[in-house]
Design an enzyme around this catalytic site. Structure first.
Site, mmCIF file in Angstrom:
data_model
loop_
_atom_site.group_PDB
_atom_site.id
_atom_site.type_symbol
_atom_site.label_atom_id
_atom_site.label_comp_id
_atom_site.label_asym_id
_atom_site.label_seq_id
_atom_site.Cartn_x
_atom_site.Cartn_y
_atom_site.Cartn_z
ATOM 1 N N GLU A 29 0.834 -1.201 0.000
ATOM 2 C CA GLU A 29 0.000 0.000 0.000
ATOM 3 C C GLU A 29 0.869 1.250 0.000
ATOM 4 O O GLU A 29 2.060 1.209 0.324
ATOM 5 C CB GLU A 29 -0.919 0.004 1.219
ATOM 6 C CG GLU A 29 -0.175 0.058 2.540
ATOM 7 C CD GLU A 29 -1.048 0.545 3.679
ATOM 8 O OE1 GLU A 29 -1.462 1.715 3.606
ATOM 9 O OE2 GLU A 29 -1.282 -0.227 4.624
ATOM 10 N N LYS A 163 -5.432 -2.567 13.999
ATOM 11 C CA LYS A 163 -4.891 -1.505 14.837
ATOM 12 C C LYS A 163 -5.466 -1.610 16.251
ATOM 13 O O LYS A 163 -6.670 -1.767 16.431
ATOM 14 C CB LYS A 163 -5.191 -0.152 14.216
ATOM 15 C CG LYS A 163 -4.497 0.035 12.857
ATOM 16 C CD LYS A 163 -4.844 1.359 12.233
ATOM 17 C CE LYS A 163 -4.082 1.552 10.922
ATOM 18 N NZ LYS A 163 -4.499 0.616 9.864
#
Length: 308
Positions: A29, A163
């Site tokens: 990414e 996360k």
């Protein structure tokens, strides 16, 4: 097992050759480059991660959108542009047609990178941590688009969990509901992104990249929904953020967000930024350690997949 690109996507010469010959490829990414790291370290890390892939014998495909065109693999000039150009958008999958129509430029998140990689015929993608269900979902109903994309995109994502600012149990439940397979790489518990473990068990464990490739073949052989495979690869214990420090600063960050009324799309960068500041940059180093490990493992899985 691989599709071909079309006029909508623009692969680099290196990636185009790899797609044509069936060579191993790892998608990367670009949001971590444009939005996740300060200059000039962001460009150094981008080059480093591509180097990790090449050292393993695979081809890196850093993905971004430049002037409305999805680029599957970036040359040096394009990589520098992503690392230095101001005003770059952060593009999820839903933003891609808008960016194309308006000839906008932006870095791709997990959802956009997964979609574009799969569309190009790339099966393996390395990232840091996934998005997921946010804390307080019952009130805000805030959930990352990553989950919906992974529920309908046939790609293998190597990550260090989700996360830790998110609701990890709720995210795992959502992945199960949406039919997304999750396996732990040499771990029985789901990683905690900055932390080696979130403490949440994983139903399946694998020991080798070959086993990941075998699961990918199983996905294709069985058919069914085009869901992703998540390979959860924990950050090494000696590189993780100190758990006590993590919990203390995250608690302070959540309190600060509530006090300042930070919600919606602003909450993730707010909390992550608070963690970086509150840990004197230690959270960023743990993040980078996770990304390096995930990239190396993804390259090994791509090699195993290419041999299948």
């Amino acid at each position: 097992m691989r599709s071909t690109t079309d006029s909508v996507l623009q692969p680099s010469d290196e990636v185009a050759e790899a797609l044509a010959t069936g060579a191993p490829i790892v998608a990367l990414e670009s949001t971590i480059i444009s939005h996740g790291l300060p200059q000039p370290r962001n460009l150094e890390v981008a080059r480093e991660l591509e180097g990790v892939v090449r050292a393993a014998g695979a081809v890196p495909a850093t993905i971004a959108v430049l002037d409305g065109v999805p680029r599957i693999g970036l040359n040096e000039v394009e990589l520098e542009r992503i690392a230095s150009e101001s005003g770059l958008r952060k593009l999820g999958q839903r933003d891609l047609p808008v960016a194309a129509a308006l000839k906008a430029s932006g870095a791709t998140t997990v959802s956009a990178t997964s979609f574009l990689a799969a569309r190009a015929g790339i099966r393996v993608f390395a990232t840091g941590g996934l998005g997921g269900v946010h804390r307080g979902w019952a009130e805000e109903q805030d959930e990352s688009a990553d989950l919906d994309t992974l529920a309908r995109t046939r790609i293998t994502v190597v990550c260090a969990g989700v996360k830790s600012i998110l609701d990890v149990p709720a995210t795992l439940q959502r992945l199960e509901t949406r039919g997304v397979s999750v396996v732990g790489f040499r771990t029985d518990t789901f990683p905690g992104f900055y932390l080696h473990s979130s403490g949440r068990p994983i139903d399946w464990r694998i020991e080798s990249p070959d086993e990941a490739a075998a699961i990918m073949r199983g996905q294709d052989g069985l058919g069914g929904a085009e869901t992703a495979l998540i390979v959860a690869n924990p950050v090494p214990e000696d590189r993780q953020l100190d758990p006590g420090l993590h919990d203390r600063v995250l608690g302070e960050a959540l309190t600060a967000a509530e006090r300042e009324g930070v919600t919606g799309q602003a909450i993730t960068p707010f909390l992550l930024g608070y963690l970086v500041d509150g840990t004197a940059g230690a959270s960023l180093e743990a993040n980078l350690a996770a990304v390096r490990g995930n990239t190396a493992l993804a390259a090994q899985i791509a090699l195993s997949w290419a041999r299948s």
